[in-house]
Write a protein that holds these residues in place. Structure first.
Motif, short mmCIF file in Angstrom:
data_model
loop_
_atom_site.label_atom_id
_atom_site.label_comp_id
_atom_site.label_asym_id
_atom_site.label_seq_id
_atom_site.Cartn_x
_atom_site.Cartn_y
_atom_site.Cartn_z
N GLU A 54 0.84 -1.20 0.00
CA GLU A 54 0.00 0.00 0.00
C GLU A 54 0.88 1.25 0.00
O GLU A 54 1.69 1.45 0.90
CB GLU A 54 -0.91 0.00 1.23
N THR A 91 1.74 5.44 0.07
CA THR A 91 1.28 6.60 0.82
C THR A 91 0.42 7.45 -0.09
O THR A 91 0.86 7.89 -1.15
CB THR A 91 2.49 7.42 1.32
N LYS A 92 -0.83 7.67 0.30
CA LYS A 92 -1.79 8.42 -0.52
C LYS A 92 -1.41 9.89 -0.56
O LYS A 92 -0.97 10.46 0.44
CB LYS A 92 -3.20 8.25 0.06
N MET A 93 -1.54 10.49 -1.73
CA MET A 93 -1.26 11.92 -1.90
C MET A 93 -2.59 12.66 -2.09
O MET A 93 -3.45 12.20 -2.84
CB MET A 93 -0.38 12.15 -3.13
N SER A 121 -4.64 13.94 -5.76
CA SER A 121 -4.13 13.16 -6.90
C SER A 121 -5.31 12.47 -7.59
O SER A 121 -6.32 12.17 -6.95
CB SER A 121 -3.09 12.15 -6.45
N LYS A 148 -2.37 5.75 -7.00
CA LYS A 148 -2.64 5.16 -5.70
C LYS A 148 -1.85 5.84 -4.59
O LYS A 148 -2.21 5.73 -3.42
CB LYS A 148 -2.29 3.66 -5.71
N GLY A 149 -0.76 6.53 -4.93
CA GLY A 149 0.07 7.19 -3.96
C GLY A 149 1.52 7.10 -4.38
O GLY A 149 1.82 6.98 -5.57
N PRO A 209 5.82 7.55 -7.87
CA PRO A 209 4.36 7.54 -7.95
C PRO A 209 3.89 6.16 -8.44
O PRO A 209 4.52 5.55 -9.30
CB PRO A 209 4.03 8.62 -8.97
#
Length: 161
Positions: A43, A45-47, A50, A55-56, A66
């Motif tokens: 998983e 890290t979500k931004m 975006s 997905k992050g 990214p």
């Protein structure tokens, strides 16, 4: 040709090795020279702000990468993440980006004369993302143009030439 029929987009593709992967029920091929590595999915890290298909980001040995879910980017019906889901780390025009795919299959050699132009329909998948179609025995591979896909201005990650 009538305006009702499919259009064919002529492309030239170099012979070479391609990584085959699965997205939904279809099998795709991408130029192996763009592939830096293949990693299990973790998983990211979500931004904030975006697009849904990003997905992050992940930290890959000090490089912020990214992560793009190709199913979402190509409007393919969503499939659950499984133990086969992987991230293909690509180097596109000097920029490192990750692509989430359902699974990778193998590496195949395709000759340029075996990659036929794909019929162009009005669809959600833009024609410039598809180089052509290749028959490999019983398999039909959709050959993708990762430079075009990952340099899409909507992606905002890799500038267009």
């Amino acid at each position: 040709m009538s305006s009702q029929g499919a259009r064919y987009h002529q492309v030239t593709v170099d012979s070479g090795q391609f990584l085959t992967l699965r997205l939904g029920g279809e099998e795709y091929a991408i130029d192996i020279l763009r592939v830096q590595e293949i990693r299990s999915y973790e998983e990211p890290t979500k931004m904030v702000n975006s697009p849904d298909f990003i997905k992050g980001v992940i930290n890959l040995r000090g490089v912020i990468v990214p992560i793009v879910d190709l199913r979402l980017k190509l409007s393919i019906p969503k499939v659950d993440y499984t133990e086969f889901t992987v991230v293909i780390i690509l180097n596109v025009r000097g920029t490192v980006v990750g692509a989430v795919v359902d699974a990778v299959s193998d590496v195949v050699t395709l000759q340029s004369e075996n990659i036929k132009p794909a019929p162009q329909f009005e669809s959600k998948i833009e024609s410039r993302f598809i180089v052509g179609l290749a028959n490999l025995g019983e398999r039909m591979l959709i050959v993708m143009n990762m430079e075009s896909l990952m340099s899409n201005t909507e992606l905002g990650l890799v500038g267009a030439l």
